[in-house]
Motif scaffolding. Structure first.
Motif, PDB file in Angstrom:
ATOM      1  N   GLU A 105      65.739  70.206  66.009  1.00  0.00           N
ATOM      2  CA  GLU A 105      66.673  71.209  65.938  1.00  0.00           C
ATOM      3  C   GLU A 105      65.933  72.218  65.713  1.00  0.00           C
ATOM      4  O   GLU A 105      64.473  72.949  64.971  1.00  0.00           O
ATOM      5  CB  GLU A 105      67.358  71.470  64.215  1.00  0.00           C
ATOM      6  N   GLY A 106      66.514  73.984  65.873  1.00  0.00           N
ATOM      7  CA  GLY A 106      65.099  74.950  65.950  1.00  0.00           C
ATOM      8  C   GLY A 106      63.899  75.718  66.698  1.00  0.00           C
ATOM      9  O   GLY A 106      63.933  76.493  66.702  1.00  0.00           O
ATOM     10  N   TYR A 107      63.864  74.335  67.743  1.00  0.00           N
ATOM     11  CA  TYR A 107      62.910  74.877  69.072  1.00  0.00           C
ATOM     12  C   TYR A 107      63.696  74.910  70.475  1.00  0.00           C
ATOM     13  O   TYR A 107      64.302  73.661  70.768  1.00  0.00           O
ATOM     14  CB  TYR A 107      62.052  73.219  68.600  1.00  0.00           C
ATOM     15  N   SER A 108      63.847  75.857  70.842  1.00  0.00           N
ATOM     16  CA  SER A 108      64.675  76.232  72.006  1.00  0.00           C
ATOM     17  C   SER A 108      63.559  76.348  73.092  1.00  0.00           C
ATOM     18  O   SER A 108      63.880  75.364  74.349  1.00  0.00           O
ATOM     19  CB  SER A 108      65.088  77.662  72.197  1.00  0.00           C
ATOM     20  N   PHE A 109      62.270  76.000  73.078  1.00  0.00           N
ATOM     21  CA  PHE A 109      61.351  75.541  73.304  1.00  0.00           C
ATOM     22  C   PHE A 109      60.913  74.468  73.297  1.00  0.00           C
ATOM     23  O   PHE A 109      60.497  73.854  72.886  1.00  0.00           O
ATOM     24  CB  PHE A 109      60.197  76.560  73.286  1.00  0.00           C
ATOM     25  N   THR A 110      61.349  73.693  74.160  1.00  0.00           N
ATOM     26  CA  THR A 110      61.828  72.256  74.411  1.00  0.00           C
ATOM     27  C   THR A 110      60.498  71.865  74.425  1.00  0.00           C
ATOM     28  O   THR A 110      58.907  72.347  74.756  1.00  0.00           O
ATOM     29  CB  THR A 110      62.339  71.505  75.175  1.00  0.00           C
ATOM     30  N   PRO A 111      59.812  70.149  74.036  1.00  0.00           N
ATOM     31  CA  PRO A 111      58.693  69.562  74.351  1.00  0.00           C
ATOM     32  C   PRO A 111      57.910  69.900  75.757  1.00  0.00           C
ATOM     33  O   PRO A 111      57.401  69.579  76.151  1.00  0.00           O
ATOM     34  CB  PRO A 111      58.616  67.842  73.751  1.00  0.00           C
ATOM     35  N   GLU A 112      59.227  69.325  76.745  1.00  0.00           N
ATOM     36  CA  GLU A 112      58.922  69.350  78.483  1.00  0.00           C
ATOM     37  C   GLU A 112      58.283  70.950  78.877  1.00  0.00           C
ATOM     38  O   GLU A 112      57.541  70.678  79.581  1.00  0.00           O
ATOM     39  CB  GLU A 112      60.405  69.393  78.873  1.00  0.00           C
ATOM     40  N   ASN A 113      58.684  72.008  77.768  1.00  0.00           N
ATOM     41  CA  ASN A 113      58.345  73.234  78.352  1.00  0.00           C
ATOM     42  C   ASN A 113      56.641  73.470  77.789  1.00  0.00           C
ATOM     43  O   ASN A 113      56.392  73.637  78.299  1.00  0.00           O
ATOM     44  CB  ASN A 113      59.090  74.565  77.628  1.00  0.00           C
ATOM     45  N   ILE A 160      65.604  63.173  68.518  1.00  0.00           N
ATOM     46  CA  ILE A 160      66.432  61.851  67.262  1.00  0.00           C
ATOM     47  C   ILE A 160      65.664  61.470  66.702  1.00  0.00           C
ATOM     48  O   ILE A 160      65.190  60.136  67.113  1.00  0.00           O
ATOM     49  CB  ILE A 160      67.816  61.387  67.742  1.00  0.00           C
ATOM     50  N   TRP A 161      64.992  61.486  64.810  1.00  0.00           N
ATOM     51  CA  TRP A 161      64.372  59.834  64.707  1.00  0.00           C
ATOM     52  C   TRP A 161      65.883  59.021  63.716  1.00  0.00           C
ATOM     53  O   TRP A 161      67.151  60.418  62.958  1.00  0.00           O
ATOM     54  CB  TRP A 161      63.529  59.985  64.120  1.00  0.00           C
ATOM     55  N   TYR A 162      65.763  57.758  63.651  1.00  0.00           N
ATOM     56  CA  TYR A 162      67.096  57.686  62.812  1.00  0.00           C
ATOM     57  C   TYR A 162      66.342  57.082  62.221  1.00  0.00           C
ATOM     58  O   TYR A 162      65.117  55.957  61.843  1.00  0.00           O
ATOM     59  CB  TYR A 162      67.040  56.431  63.961  1.00  0.00           C
ATOM     60  N   HIS A 163      66.710  56.625  60.209  1.00  0.00           N
ATOM     61  CA  HIS A 163      66.459  56.114  59.488  1.00  0.00           C
ATOM     62  C   HIS A 163      67.819  54.684  58.679  1.00  0.00           C
ATOM     63  O   HIS A 163      68.758  55.237  58.811  1.00  0.00           O
ATOM     64  CB  HIS A 163      66.520  57.064  58.531  1.00  0.00           C
ATOM     65  N   PHE A 164      66.959  54.050  58.358  1.00  0.00           N
ATOM     66  CA  PHE A 164      67.456  53.389  57.659  1.00  0.00           C
ATOM     67  C   PHE A 164      67.223  52.609  56.454  1.00  0.00           C
ATOM     68  O   PHE A 164      66.275  53.121  55.780  1.00  0.00           O
ATOM     69  CB  PHE A 164      67.499  52.063  58.654  1.00  0.00           C
ATOM     70  N   ASP A 165      68.291  52.160  55.632  1.00  0.00           N
ATOM     71  CA  ASP A 165      68.110  51.235  54.378  1.00  0.00           C
ATOM     72  C   ASP A 165      67.053  50.058  54.657  1.00  0.00           C
ATOM     73  O   ASP A 165      67.051  49.769  55.679  1.00  0.00           O
ATOM     74  CB  ASP A 165      68.788  51.431  53.139  1.00  0.00           C
TER      75      ASP A 165
END
Length: 203
Positions: free
Chosen positions: A125-133, A107-112
């Protein structure tokens, strides 16, 4: 005999520990922050564009950018880096985690500019093959991944892309002849979709 059994048991335990490496992705929250301009100005050396602050478990890189400032936190023996971007008024612009040399994860958080949270972006989102994988894939295939702060030079890159409507992982790493091996993995299954060698071009 009993001593031999104990010794062999310890060998098995330690070999298992050495083979199984914990993959830790830095945690992050949606809390507002301000850039530490005091630490930046007090530690900035003339003719340098950034400041390095060394801690027991990490190195922080504070740097001025076109949009304001950035704080990169590189954790020792870790493939991921915590990124915090700030506006010119020192208020938080966005923060999240990315592969040391590559794309955002989690998750990335964006602020004004006033500091209000305006967006939570799930970059996985859309990546079932995770960063850990992906890390495990690299370890299995003996692809060296950068850990912690790295000086200049080419290091293995892990990038998210969309190809023909399909989300993929693109891994680029140096091979012995000096060229770059590029591997494309399906973002859902991790299946190898493409593998080719491309020339290394120094920037």
């Amino acid at each position: 005999m009993r001593k031999l059994i104990c010794f062999l048991s310890l060998v098995v335990i330690f070999s298992c520990k050495s083979q199984s490496k914990n993959i830790i992705i830095p945690t992050i929250n949606n809390k507002f922050e301000k850039f530490d301009i005091k630490a930046f100005t007090e530690n900035l050396i003339q003719d340098e564009s950034f400041v390095l602050l060394k801690n027991a478990d990490s190195i922080q890189q504070l740097q001025k950018q076109s949009y304001g400032f950035i704080n990169r936190i590189f954790y020792h023996r870790n493939h991921f880096v915590l990124i915090k971007k700030f506006y010119h008024n020192y208020n938080l612009k966005e923060k999240g985690v990315l592969f040391n040399e590559g794309s955002p994860v989690g998750i990335w958080y964006h602020f004004d500019k006033s500091g209000k949270l305006i967006k939570e972006e799930n970059t996985d989102e859309g990546y079932s093959f995770t960063p850990e994988n992906v890390v495990k894939y690299c370890e299995k295939n003996k692809i060296e991944l950068p850990e912690g702060y790295q000086k200049s030079g080419f290091h293995t890159q892990i990038i998210k892309e969309a190809r023909n409507g399909k989300k993929v992982w693109v891994i680029k790493y140096l091979i012995p002849d000096g060229d770059i091996q590029m591997v494309v993995l399906d973002g859902q299954t991790g299946k190898e979709m493409e593998r080719k060698t491309v020339p290394f071009v120094s920037s």
